[in-house]
Design a protein around this motif. Structure first.
Motif, PDB file in Angstrom:
ATOM      1  N   GLU A 263     -23.406   2.020 -13.127  1.00 37.07           N
ATOM      2  CA  GLU A 263     -22.323   2.298 -14.085  1.00 37.07           C
ATOM      3  C   GLU A 263     -20.988   2.404 -13.365  1.00 37.07           C
ATOM      4  O   GLU A 263     -19.967   1.908 -13.827  1.00 37.07           O
ATOM      5  CB  GLU A 263     -22.579   3.642 -14.783  1.00 37.07           C
ATOM      6  N   ALA A 266     -19.717  -0.976 -12.270  1.00 37.82           N
ATOM      7  CA  ALA A 266     -19.226  -1.774 -13.413  1.00 37.82           C
ATOM      8  C   ALA A 266     -17.862  -1.253 -13.858  1.00 37.82           C
ATOM      9  O   ALA A 266     -16.946  -2.029 -14.146  1.00 37.82           O
ATOM     10  CB  ALA A 266     -20.240  -1.711 -14.554  1.00 37.82           C
ATOM     11  N   PHE A 267     -17.702   0.086 -13.895  1.00 29.67           N
ATOM     12  CA  PHE A 267     -16.433   0.684 -14.327  1.00 29.67           C
ATOM     13  C   PHE A 267     -15.334   0.338 -13.331  1.00 29.67           C
ATOM     14  O   PHE A 267     -14.221  -0.046 -13.713  1.00 29.67           O
ATOM     15  CB  PHE A 267     -16.619   2.202 -14.437  1.00 29.67           C
ATOM     16  N   TRP A 268     -15.659   0.415 -12.046  1.00 27.27           N
ATOM     17  CA  TRP A 268     -14.628   0.135 -11.032  1.00 27.27           C
ATOM     18  C   TRP A 268     -14.254  -1.346 -11.003  1.00 27.27           C
ATOM     19  O   TRP A 268     -13.095  -1.698 -10.816  1.00 27.27           O
ATOM     20  CB  TRP A 268     -15.086   0.658  -9.659  1.00 27.27           C
ATOM     21  N   GLU A 269     -15.244  -2.204 -11.221  1.00 30.74           N
ATOM     22  CA  GLU A 269     -14.936  -3.644 -11.299  1.00 30.74           C
ATOM     23  C   GLU A 269     -13.988  -3.917 -12.466  1.00 30.74           C
ATOM     24  O   GLU A 269     -13.061  -4.710 -12.351  1.00 30.74           O
ATOM     25  CB  GLU A 269     -16.222  -4.456 -11.494  1.00 30.74           C
ATOM     26  N   LYS A 270     -14.237  -3.225 -13.573  1.00 30.37           N
ATOM     27  CA  LYS A 270     -13.378  -3.398 -14.759  1.00 30.37           C
ATOM     28  C   LYS A 270     -11.959  -2.928 -14.426  1.00 30.37           C
ATOM     29  O   LYS A 270     -10.990  -3.653 -14.642  1.00 30.37           O
ATOM     30  CB  LYS A 270     -13.973  -2.590 -15.921  1.00 30.37           C
ATOM     31  N   LEU A 271     -11.842  -1.725 -13.866  1.00 34.48           N
ATOM     32  CA  LEU A 271     -10.513  -1.190 -13.554  1.00 34.48           C
ATOM     33  C   LEU A 271      -9.785  -2.084 -12.539  1.00 34.48           C
ATOM     34  O   LEU A 271      -8.579  -2.315 -12.649  1.00 34.48           O
ATOM     35  CB  LEU A 271     -10.608   0.241 -12.997  1.00 34.48           C
ATOM     36  N   TYR A 272     -10.536  -2.577 -11.555  1.00 38.41           N
ATOM     37  CA  TYR A 272      -9.925  -3.400 -10.499  1.00 38.41           C
ATOM     38  C   TYR A 272      -9.379  -4.714 -11.063  1.00 38.41           C
ATOM     39  O   TYR A 272      -8.453  -5.299 -10.510  1.00 38.41           O
ATOM     40  CB  TYR A 272     -10.973  -3.678  -9.413  1.00 38.41           C
ATOM     41  N   SER A 273      -9.977  -5.148 -12.188  1.00 34.22           N
ATOM     42  CA  SER A 273      -9.554  -6.444 -12.757  1.00 34.22           C
ATOM     43  C   SER A 273      -8.474  -6.263 -13.825  1.00 34.22           C
ATOM     44  O   SER A 273      -7.999  -7.236 -14.398  1.00 34.22           O
ATOM     45  CB  SER A 273     -10.764  -7.158 -13.367  1.00 34.22           C
ATOM     46  N   GLU A 274      -8.092  -5.009 -14.115  1.00 34.14           N
ATOM     47  CA  GLU A 274      -7.103  -4.760 -15.168  1.00 34.14           C
ATOM     48  C   GLU A 274      -5.722  -4.476 -14.572  1.00 34.14           C
ATOM     49  O   GLU A 274      -5.621  -3.946 -13.464  1.00 34.14           O
ATOM     50  CB  GLU A 274      -7.542  -3.558 -16.024  1.00 34.14           C
TER      51      GLU A 274
END
Ligand code: NAP
Length: 536
Positions: A263, A266-274
């Motif tokens: 989890e 996945a959350f950090w990948e999302k933040l890193y791509s935003e």
């Protein structure tokens, strides 16, 4: 002769974002005042910091002034994270529309300010020897207005062009065919390096300590987005005032330690791509307060650097070892790490080979001399108190502000007025809350204007803080700083600057109880008639 000295109700130092808004509000109140600005035009940071790549890393549409609703509708932010030229254009538009410049004297460097305890009046002396008098002195110096050059011998020997990023020339600096050196790898250098690398024949980066950085993901604003932003300004403003730093981002209520590794990833990948600061202040609530949570985030960001750098040895040098992720103000970047994959960029690790001196030809480390045509000092600022220390400010009895702040923490009320210095009001003084600067400025200026209105309505000519209230504010400042991991890390925000004598010790220089709590207290003080302050 005293009768020849121009005398005002208020003298204001600086016409950056604070000073411009103060100008607007003082005029509205009918105060007899004058603003004195060191630069040749308004804009402050955005006037001075014209280095390549300079831009906001908070969302443009959450950063501009909100006091002029008409202007919000007239102005288009061309990019989600506005580049410096556009931001300055915006500020010039504000100055034009409200005819602000007529109350501002430009190219006026304040050297000293002395308080006359009998007359309740400041005498302000400029570098050219001229003087003015004013009942109130309002500082709009900002927190990053005292650039510092590195304490390295031989700086004057260099025969090429040399610039500090915060004193960048107004004419374009051309890097084509040039050997360029950049000293420093803070937020400024992290923006400048990829830009300079694009055109320089060769770029040498002199790094002492690396910093964490995350992608900005900037983009142009489409016409549809523009329309949407304009329709939502009230909502955006309200959103800013719900968050601790007045940015649009707010922490995730979960602990990084309470979720599964999958989890988290996945959350950090999302933040890193935003886009924007989400990875820093929209992250799990404890990454900046719990060492174990911070270590996990640090490990993730370490992997991201390794993924982006081709040469593993260079990657290791770019991974910070002296502080965990997010414990300094996080720079956001556009292709920073990839710049080191270019054949025309070389990283020099000063921890392995310290600089011995600047020479006529370039920079000499303990290992070799690097020949350069252009040398860029991205070496930062004497933060928060530096702008004040550069002015000889003397209160009653010749007491110097610089001495008060030398070893001890400033004793202020709400960061707005310092104990023992009557009639000196500060915007963004030490111990005001921090974050999205214009949002804070608007509220702090409004609070200051409220004080001035109260003085005028009651015929007062002197205001000071009750010493016990300054003590109480300092106690709160220290209290809310407890538990912040960033409070233990040396940076401009904790008042550390290796190039300034006496500034090697970590200090608490901001109010970290959150913008909302700060604003509520200021509003309550005003509503209850400023009983923490003494008026005469
Ligand atoms: P900084 O973060 O203080 O970085 C200064 C850099 O210079 C550091 O890498 C420091 O290395 C290096 N340095 C200083 N003296 C040196 C010496 N004698 N030898 C070698 N290296 C030396 O300053 P900054 O990059 O100008 O950023 C300051 C702040 O400005 C930021 O934190 C941010 O708040 C603001 N800023 C905002 C934006 C934006 O909104 N987009 C952009 C840029 C800056 P050490 O760490 O080893 O001392």
């Amino acid at each position: 002769m005293s009768e020849n000295i121009p005398t005002y109700e208020a003298a204001v130092i600086g016409s950056g974002i604070s000073g411009m808004y103060v100008t607007y509000r003082l005029r509205e109140l009918g105060v007899d005042f004058r603003v004195f600005e060191a630069g040749s035009d308004v804009g402050g940071t955005w006037y001075w910091c014209r280095y390549p790549g300079a831009r906001f890393d908070s969302e443009s549409w959450s950063y501009g002034y909100f006091f002029d609703k008409e202007l919000l509708q007239e102005w288009d932010w061309k990019e989600h994270f506005s580049p410096q030229p556009d931001t300055l254009e915006h500020l010039y538009l504000v100055a034009d529309k409200h005819d602000l410049r007529r109350d501002i004297t430009f190219n006026a460097n304040v050297a000293a300010a002395e308080f006359d305890d009998e007359a309740n009046q400041w005498t302000v002396t400029f570098e050219d020897g001229s003087r003015v008098r004013a009942t109130l002195l309002i500082s709009c110096l900002g927190v990053l207005s005292a650039p510092t050059l590195p304490d390295i011998p031989g700086r004057d020997d260099f025969q090429g062009q040399a610039f500090h990023t915060a004193r960048w020339p107004h004419e374009p600096v051309l890097f084509e065919g040039k050997r360029v050196g950049v000293i420093g790898t803070g937020a400024t250098a992290i923006q400048a390096i990829p830009e300079i690398a694009k055109t320089a024949e060769h770029l040498t980066v002199f790094q002492r300590h690396p910093n964490w950085a995350a992608p900005l993901h900037n983009s142009k604003t489409t016409p549809e987005e523009q329309k949407d932003i304009k329709a939502r300004y009230e909502e955006i403003y309200a959103r800013c005032w719900e968050t601790a730093g007045c940015f649009i981002h707010t922490p995730d209520p979960r602990s990084a330690l309470d979720v599964t590794p999958e989890e988290r990833e996945a959350f950090w990948e999302k933040l890193y791509s935003e886009p924007g600061f989400g990875i820093w202040i929209g992250n799990y609530r404890d990454i900046l307060t719990d060492e174990r949570a911070n270590a996990l985030a640090t490990e993730y960001m370490t992997r991201k650097i390794r993924e982006r750098i081709d040469d593993p040895e260079i990657a290791e040098k770019l991974i910070p070892k002296n502080h965990g992720f997010g414990l300094r103000r996080l720079p956001l970047e556009s292709g920073y790490f990839e710049a080191y994959n270019r054949s025309n960029v070389r990283l020099v690790d000063l921890l392995e080979a310290p600089i011995e001196g600047i020479t006529a030809k370039g920079v000499r480390t303990t290992v070799e001399e690097h020949e350069l045509d252009i040398l860029v000092y991205a070496t930062g600022f004497d933060g928060v108190t530096g702008g004040y220390d550069n002015i000889d400010i003397r209160g009653p009895g010749g007491r110097r502000l610089r001495d008060d702040w030398k070893d001890d923490l400033p004793k202020t009320f709400l960061g707005v007025i310092n104990d023992g210095f009557p009639n000196l009001l500060m915007v963004l003084g030490p111990h005001t809350s921090r974050g999205n600067i214009p949002r804070h400025i608007e509220k702090i200026v409004d609070f200051n204007i409220g004080i001035i209105r109260h003085m005028r309505e009651n015929g007062y000519s002197r205001i000071e803080v009750r010493p016990e209230e300054a003590e109480k504010w300092l106690a709160q400042v220290k209290d809310v700083n407890e538990g912040r991991l960033a409070g233990k890390i040396a940076s401009w925000q904790t008042g550390v600057n290796a190039n300034v004598p006496g500034r090697q010790t970590i200090r608490v220089l901001g109010y970290y109880g959150g913008a909302v709590r700060y604003r509520e207290q200021a509003e309550q003080v005003a509503a209850e008639g400023y009983k923490e302050l003494l008026f005469r």
